[in-house]
Design an enzyme around this catalytic site. Sequence first.
Site, PDB file in Angstrom:
ATOM      1  N   LYS A 105       4.269  -3.324 -21.608  1.00  0.00           N
ATOM      2  CA  LYS A 105       4.350  -2.051 -20.364  1.00  0.00           C
ATOM      3  C   LYS A 105       5.915  -1.709 -20.610  1.00  0.00           C
ATOM      4  O   LYS A 105       6.145  -0.489 -20.555  1.00  0.00           O
ATOM      5  CB  LYS A 105       4.186  -2.651 -19.114  1.00  0.00           C
ATOM      6  CG  LYS A 105       4.497  -1.413 -18.160  1.00  0.00           C
ATOM      7  CD  LYS A 105       3.627  -0.264 -18.332  1.00  0.00           C
ATOM      8  CE  LYS A 105       3.627   1.004 -17.397  1.00  0.00           C
ATOM      9  NZ  LYS A 105       5.050   1.355 -16.737  1.00  0.00           N
ATOM     10  N   LEU A 123       0.887  -1.251   0.039  1.00  0.00           N
ATOM     11  CA  LEU A 123      -0.117   0.113   0.076  1.00  0.00           C
ATOM     12  C   LEU A 123       0.897   1.356   0.132  1.00  0.00           C
ATOM     13  O   LEU A 123       0.385   2.275   0.651  1.00  0.00           O
ATOM     14  CB  LEU A 123      -0.911   0.024   1.148  1.00  0.00           C
ATOM     15  CG  LEU A 123      -2.081  -1.236   1.388  1.00  0.00           C
ATOM     16  CD1 LEU A 123      -2.714  -1.044   2.626  1.00  0.00           C
ATOM     17  CD2 LEU A 123      -2.814  -0.964   0.041  1.00  0.00           C
ATOM     18  N   ALA A 124       1.941   1.174  -0.607  1.00  0.00           N
ATOM     19  CA  ALA A 124       2.790   2.455  -1.199  1.00  0.00           C
ATOM     20  C   ALA A 124       1.771   3.350  -1.984  1.00  0.00           C
ATOM     21  O   ALA A 124       0.370   3.151  -2.098  1.00  0.00           O
ATOM     22  CB  ALA A 124       3.946   2.228  -1.743  1.00  0.00           C
ATOM     23  N   LYS A 174       7.553  -3.167  -5.014  1.00  0.00           N
ATOM     24  CA  LYS A 174       8.722  -2.941  -5.676  1.00  0.00           C
ATOM     25  C   LYS A 174       9.294  -4.104  -6.528  1.00  0.00           C
ATOM     26  O   LYS A 174       9.155  -5.229  -5.854  1.00  0.00           O
ATOM     27  CB  LYS A 174       9.741  -2.462  -4.973  1.00  0.00           C
ATOM     28  CG  LYS A 174      10.865  -1.734  -5.460  1.00  0.00           C
ATOM     29  CD  LYS A 174      11.837  -0.974  -4.336  1.00  0.00           C
ATOM     30  CE  LYS A 174      12.929  -0.513  -5.188  1.00  0.00           C
ATOM     31  NZ  LYS A 174      14.006  -1.239  -5.683  1.00  0.00           N
ATOM     32  N   GLU A 210       8.248   5.946 -23.861  1.00  0.00           N
ATOM     33  CA  GLU A 210       8.228   7.238 -23.005  1.00  0.00           C
ATOM     34  C   GLU A 210       9.450   7.869 -23.000  1.00  0.00           C
ATOM     35  O   GLU A 210       9.627   8.958 -22.926  1.00  0.00           O
ATOM     36  CB  GLU A 210       7.615   6.621 -21.423  1.00  0.00           C
ATOM     37  CG  GLU A 210       7.654   7.495 -20.457  1.00  0.00           C
ATOM     38  CD  GLU A 210       7.274   6.757 -18.802  1.00  0.00           C
ATOM     39  OE1 GLU A 210       6.079   6.081 -18.950  1.00  0.00           O
ATOM     40  OE2 GLU A 210       8.192   6.914 -18.235  1.00  0.00           O
ATOM     41  N   SER A 231       0.051   1.694 -16.141  1.00  0.00           N
ATOM     42  CA  SER A 231       0.776   3.091 -16.367  1.00  0.00           C
ATOM     43  C   SER A 231      -0.286   4.311 -16.215  1.00  0.00           C
ATOM     44  O   SER A 231      -1.530   4.055 -16.123  1.00  0.00           O
ATOM     45  CB  SER A 231       1.135   3.288 -17.654  1.00  0.00           C
ATOM     46  OG  SER A 231       1.498   4.474 -18.024  1.00  0.00           O
ATOM     47  N   HIS A 288       6.303   0.236 -23.818  1.00  0.00           N
ATOM     48  CA  HIS A 288       5.612   1.729 -23.389  1.00  0.00           C
ATOM     49  C   HIS A 288       6.618   2.436 -22.710  1.00  0.00           C
ATOM     50  O   HIS A 288       6.466   3.674 -23.213  1.00  0.00           O
ATOM     51  CB  HIS A 288       4.252   1.302 -22.522  1.00  0.00           C
ATOM     52  CG  HIS A 288       3.642   2.437 -21.873  1.00  0.00           C
ATOM     53  ND1 HIS A 288       4.462   2.953 -20.767  1.00  0.00           N
ATOM     54  CD2 HIS A 288       2.751   3.389 -22.091  1.00  0.00           C
ATOM     55  CE1 HIS A 288       3.711   4.186 -20.362  1.00  0.00           C
ATOM     56  NE2 HIS A 288       2.592   4.260 -21.286  1.00  0.00           N
ATOM     57  N   ASN A 289       7.114   1.783 -21.798  1.00  0.00           N
ATOM     58  CA  ASN A 289       8.338   2.864 -21.041  1.00  0.00           C
ATOM     59  C   ASN A 289       9.314   3.221 -21.856  1.00  0.00           C
ATOM     60  O   ASN A 289       9.967   4.328 -21.728  1.00  0.00           O
ATOM     61  CB  ASN A 289       8.654   2.237 -19.936  1.00  0.00           C
ATOM     62  CG  ASN A 289       7.762   2.155 -18.601  1.00  0.00           C
ATOM     63  OD1 ASN A 289       6.507   2.341 -18.781  1.00  0.00           O
ATOM     64  ND2 ASN A 289       8.124   2.445 -17.277  1.00  0.00           N
TER      65      ASN A 289
HETATM   66  C1  6PG Z   1       3.997   4.674 -15.983  1.00  0.00           C
HETATM   67  C2  6PG Z   1       5.534   5.255 -15.866  1.00  0.00           C
HETATM   68  C3  6PG Z   1       5.926   4.520 -14.682  1.00  0.00           C
HETATM   69  C4  6PG Z   1       7.290   5.124 -14.195  1.00  0.00           C
HETATM   70  C5  6PG Z   1       8.416   4.904 -14.672  1.00  0.00           C
HETATM   71  C6  6PG Z   1       9.553   5.735 -14.561  1.00  0.00           C
HETATM   72  O1  6PG Z   1       3.786   4.337 -17.222  1.00  0.00           O
HETATM   73  O2  6PG Z   1       3.385   5.024 -15.226  1.00  0.00           O
HETATM   74  O3  6PG Z   1       6.371   4.778 -16.904  1.00  0.00           O
HETATM   75  O4  6PG Z   1       6.051   3.165 -14.851  1.00  0.00           O
HETATM   76  O5  6PG Z   1       7.113   6.494 -13.818  1.00  0.00           O
HETATM   77  O6  6PG Z   1       8.925   3.537 -14.389  1.00  0.00           O
HETATM   78  O7  6PG Z   1      10.658   5.134 -14.992  1.00  0.00           O
HETATM   79  P1  6PG Z   1      12.118   5.794 -14.875  1.00  0.00           P
HETATM   80  O8  6PG Z   1      12.529   6.074 -13.286  1.00  0.00           O
HETATM   81  O9  6PG Z   1      12.905   4.639 -15.369  1.00  0.00           O
HETATM   82  O10 6PG Z   1      12.140   6.990 -15.687  1.00  0.00           O
END
Ligand code: 6PG
Length: 481
Positions: free
Chosen positions: A187, A15-16, A80, A194, A133, A190-191
């Site tokens: 995912k 529950l963080a 985590k 990002e 996300s 996706h990152n």
């Molecule tokens: C999301 C984000 C989330 C997180 C990243 C940050 O989709 O909600 O991507 O998963 O903010 O993992 O990643 P970094 O710390 O590697 O920039």
Amino acid sequence: MTSSAARAQIGVTGLAVMGSNIARNFAKHGYTVALHNRSVAKTDALLAAHGDDGDFVRTETIAEFVAALEKPRRVLIMVKAGDATDAVIEELAGAMETGDIIIDGGNALYTDTIRREAALRARGLNFVGAGISGGEEGALNGPSIMPGGPAESYESLGPLLESIAAQVDGTPCCTHIGPDGSGHFVKMVHNGIEYADMQLIGEAYHLFRAALDLDPKQIADIFTQWNSGELESYLVEITAEVLNQVDALTGKPLVDVIVDAAEQKGTGRWTVKSALDLGVPVTGIAEAVFARALSGSRGQRAAAVGLAAGELAAKPTDIAQFTEDIRQALYASKVVAYAQGFDQIAAGSAEYGWDLTPGDLATIWRGGCIIRARFLNRIKEAYETDPTLPSLILAPYFRDAIETAIDSWRRVVSTATLLGIPVPAFGSSLSYYDALRAERLPAALTQAQRDFFGAHTYERVDAEGKFHTLWSEDRSEVPAG
Ligand code: 6PG
């Protein structure tokens, strides 16, 4: 908050902030949510602050937690990623029964998810690796959810997840992605996208400052304007907000008092490692990961400040034109980043036999997630029209968009180079595009060199088979044995 046995539809452990917000999101949607955390203080803090959000069941031990859930039990783990996930899974699996579902909502490495799914399947349990996300805000008000795992578990789990996900045009930003690790793989990519998107925005910002001498406020206004056009997206929107932020202590733009060394938790790096293994050139994502690493090499950078820049060109004088050039370069490079990400998803799908549908991913990324953007509608349409598109940039809409952007894109990359401003993602994206559209590449020379020093053979343009040349003897070609 009340407690009675076996009546919660979903349990959340861990529950963080993300876990708490997802639990509250479920409760706000009318589900009874069993709460568990390693230290009960966090559970109590959540209940004290937000117990009125809906119906929660407070539990202290895993046994109590599992007993509070209706069957088949659905437990979402929000801890985590890494060893902690294995520890919680182990504890839960010992207390759960055949047909129950464990969902890992963390940013797990997809190969871990493949391993965990197989191990739990062997014990009669369903394991769903779900990419989530949207950060804290998305978790509370509607994230984009990418659940993998057995299709049967989605029958029971899907309606819950779809109801708490972001909705775009009445469609939830959640769908069953595919078997085992596919949700976390998607995912991860996706990152990676990002990272690329953030790097491209960073390069645009750097050009505004270093090539046009604009201040953060002026640049914020440009991003705000861009956000009402084809670049409309969450990341462009928050960039304007970030650049407008003033530091309370110094009165300076906040961005100017933040150390320019970007950190990373690992998903971008994973994307690039996986792309290397799959042989997919995700150059934009890779440059973004390396740009963060370079920015973080603070000692090396400090030692290198003052190195020769050579003769630099004059700065552009037509600010409006160069601003438009940057906008076009950003859009075109962004298309390349997505095209590369989708290529990696196709390659992962083929490698692991996941049978992923790219159009579905574009659909669920339209809302809730960090890379949500107006142009995902166009990606969705492109893949719906032709699910086997060889590359996103070949779809008529994106082909035209790049044709419109190409002159600007070249001006931005060449001007940046002549001004000594680093644009690794803009530059590599343009080179990728030029390489992809080239009729001939210098790879023929590479092949010849490989054959020269290692007899590695090559193919000919005018005959089938593998060939080897006796380079130092009579230079005749012989079919490779
Ligand atoms: C999301 C984000 C989330 C997180 C990243 C940050 O989709 O909600 O991507 O998963 O903010 O993992 O990643 P970094 O710390 O590697 O920039």
